[in-house]
Design a protein around this motif. Structure first.
Motif, PDB file in Angstrom:
ATOM      1  N   ASP A  25       0.827  -1.208   0.000  1.00 45.37           N
ATOM      2  CA  ASP A  25       0.000   0.000   0.000  1.00 45.37           C
ATOM      3  C   ASP A  25       0.863   1.260   0.000  1.00 45.37           C
ATOM      4  O   ASP A  25       0.561   2.236  -0.702  1.00 45.37           O
ATOM      5  N   ARG A  28       2.371   1.627  -3.470  1.00 44.04           N
ATOM      6  CA  ARG A  28       1.371   2.106  -4.431  1.00 44.04           C
ATOM      7  C   ARG A  28       1.183   3.618  -4.273  1.00 44.04           C
ATOM      8  O   ARG A  28       1.088   4.347  -5.262  1.00 44.04           O
ATOM      9  N   GLU A 140      -3.228   7.418   0.857  1.00 44.28           N
ATOM     10  CA  GLU A 140      -3.818   6.220   1.462  1.00 44.28           C
ATOM     11  C   GLU A 140      -5.131   6.547   2.174  1.00 44.28           C
ATOM     12  O   GLU A 140      -6.106   5.790   2.064  1.00 44.28           O
ATOM     13  N   LEU A 143      -7.817   7.228  -0.447  1.00 40.26           N
ATOM     14  CA  LEU A 143      -8.303   5.981  -1.025  1.00 40.26           C
ATOM     15  C   LEU A 143      -9.286   5.299  -0.085  1.00 40.26           C
ATOM     16  O   LEU A 143     -10.370   4.866  -0.497  1.00 40.26           O
ATOM     17  N   SER A 163     -11.084   1.015  -7.174  1.00 43.70           N
ATOM     18  CA  SER A 163      -9.811   0.853  -6.476  1.00 43.70           C
ATOM     19  C   SER A 163      -8.675   0.655  -7.477  1.00 43.70           C
ATOM     20  O   SER A 163      -7.605   1.270  -7.359  1.00 43.70           O
ATOM     21  N   ARG A 167      -5.488   3.309  -8.177  1.00 45.86           N
ATOM     22  CA  ARG A 167      -4.109   2.898  -7.967  1.00 45.86           C
ATOM     23  C   ARG A 167      -3.278   3.019  -9.237  1.00 45.86           C
ATOM     24  O   ARG A 167      -2.046   3.053  -9.176  1.00 45.86           O
TER      25      ARG A 167
END
Length: 223
Positions: A25, A28, A140, A143, A163, A167
């Protein structure tokens, strides 16, 4: 405040993720913000030192990102970040708008107020992260906030699609916005959106989210 680099891995909400998932995560988010640049080759040991973790979970996480098409493996060297064209970003943003705007706005009349209110701490986290210039934590939290809203619509496949699109996006302009102190204003739109949804004001929710998503290829896009 200038954006931070090489952050500690964040604590994520909901199910406690594995260490490998937490590393993935964070990587990303680093891709999305442009901290890891397209075309550059990064080694697992180098990234591990940068993020303050061991090399093994970084290597495993990068293999996960390779399966997602976000990086390519380079034998004996590491991983190369894949480039995303402006046209691809426009397409991602267009599809996101088609899905996210009507789905999220409809929550004004369908979502349980308690479920909406439960997302306020995440919305506030985007504001505090923006104020601190912590871009990875901002991405993060952003998201988690938007996917959390979409999940209230009860369509798991829709959440998975958005999602993936998020990303694959790139928000290189976040760095300059954070340095200028302008990212916090964008982050506060999350709170505005929640307020509109809780007020059962579908039209205002639609307006706020339309403006918010417009930043993706506007304020947030410039290198």
């Amino acid at each position: 405040m200038a954006p931070q680099h090489g952050p500690a891995l964040p604590a994520l909400g909901g199910r406690r993720p594995s260490y490998r998932e937490r590393v993935a995560d964070a990587l990303r988010a680093a891709l999305i913000t442009g901290e890891l640049r397209p075309g550059e080759v990064y080694s697992a040991p180098g990234l591990a030192a940068r993020f303050g973790v061991s090399a093994t979970p970084v290597r495993e996480a990068m293999l996960d990102l390779a399966k997602e098409g976000l990086v390519d493996t380079v034998p004996n060297k590491g991983f190369r970040v894949t480039a995303v064209s402006g046209r691809q970003l426009d397409e991602y943003t267009h599809v996101r708008a088609l899905i996210e705007i009507p789905t999220t706005a409809s929550l004004a009349t369908t979502a349980d107020p308690g479920d909406l209110a439960a997302l306020r701490p995440v919305a506030r986290e985007t504001v505090t992260s923006a104020a601190a210039g912590d871009l990875i934590a901002y991405v993060e939290a952003d998201l988690r906030f938007h996917l959390g809203l979409l999940a209230l619509a009860g369509n798991g496949h829709l959440v998975d699609v958005v999602s993936d699109l998020r990303r694959r996006s790139r928000l290189y302009g976040l760095t300059s916005l954070a340095e200028q102190g302008r990212l916090q204003a964008s982050a506060e739109e999350h709170l505005d959106l929640l307020d509109a949804l809780l007020a059962r004001d579908e039209e205002t929710a639609r307006t706020v989210l339309t403006r918010h998503l417009g930043h993706v290829r506007g304020l947030w896009a410039a290198p």
